[in-house]
Design a protein around this motif. Sequence first.
Motif, mmCIF file in Angstrom:
data_model
loop_
_atom_site.group_PDB
_atom_site.id
_atom_site.type_symbol
_atom_site.label_atom_id
_atom_site.label_comp_id
_atom_site.label_asym_id
_atom_site.label_seq_id
_atom_site.Cartn_x
_atom_site.Cartn_y
_atom_site.Cartn_z
ATOM 1 N N ALA A 13 8.584 27.047 -37.611
ATOM 2 C CA ALA A 13 9.240 27.985 -38.516
ATOM 3 C C ALA A 13 10.584 28.398 -37.942
ATOM 4 O O ALA A 13 10.723 28.606 -36.736
ATOM 5 N N TYR A 42 8.255 33.361 -38.728
ATOM 6 C CA TYR A 42 9.489 32.756 -39.222
ATOM 7 C C TYR A 42 10.671 33.612 -38.766
ATOM 8 O O TYR A 42 10.701 34.819 -39.019
ATOM 9 N N LEU A 55 4.876 30.551 -45.746
ATOM 10 C CA LEU A 55 4.108 30.911 -44.563
ATOM 11 C C LEU A 55 2.634 30.678 -44.867
ATOM 12 O O LEU A 55 2.046 31.372 -45.703
#
Length: 261
Positions: A102, A239, A232
């Motif tokens: 991420a 992230y 997500l």
Amino acid sequence: MFDFFKKNKTDNPLDAKSLRDLILQLIKEELQKLDGGEGSHLKALQLYVNAGAEELFMYETALYSAEPEQFKDEVQRIADNFALDLPADWKLEVQYVSELPAGAIRNNEVKLGLILKNSDVKSGAQTGSSRVCLKVIAGHAEQEQYIIKPGTGRVNIGRDSSVQGKDGSYRVNTIAFLGDAQESNKYISRQHAHLEWDKEQLCFKLYADEGGVPPGNKTKVKVAQDESTHKLNSTQIGYTLRAGDQIILADVAVLEFTIDG
């Protein structure tokens, strides 16, 4: 001088050299942003390759896997052309992974992601002296915007300000969308997501909580850099938020993440 960075506009499959040029183009575009002395804070340039088995050898060849210093030298020449003054001990790290991490910088032409890891400044994200602002641009929350300082503890996001979990414990949502204020707010979970300050990378990271991952309500980020959407799917992987990113909750509420100061 940089004609070799021009994209391959033919339909021919990429060879290792053309692939290398595309990777260097991606790196060049990010290094150009390190002005104002930020280049001197670069600790490592991390490349994450998620190519399939049939393309793996081409990526290894493009990145000079047998002689990694050769690719690092090419990156250094780009930095020198922009007078970025990278530190002498900066590192090039290449990892072959099944999924890009991420927050990795990516484009649609190469199967890899890029992360610039800095010692005390994170390019495109935040610094330890900056506040961030989360502005509500869709949905109905207790406030129209929230100012958060680096070093702040966990910042919960969800429906209603104080909720009781299945185990009987109470959760306080700092950023609370009122369940009785707007019909669509009911799609936001009481335990939807949260922000955490990463002390090492000096940035805020967004994590989905139990109610914000599939198969229930969703947590997504509309990435400011290329307007792509990042989902997500795990509560364990954060992230890294960058200025202009938009946090989307259950497709009904949106928070815009900006730097304030």
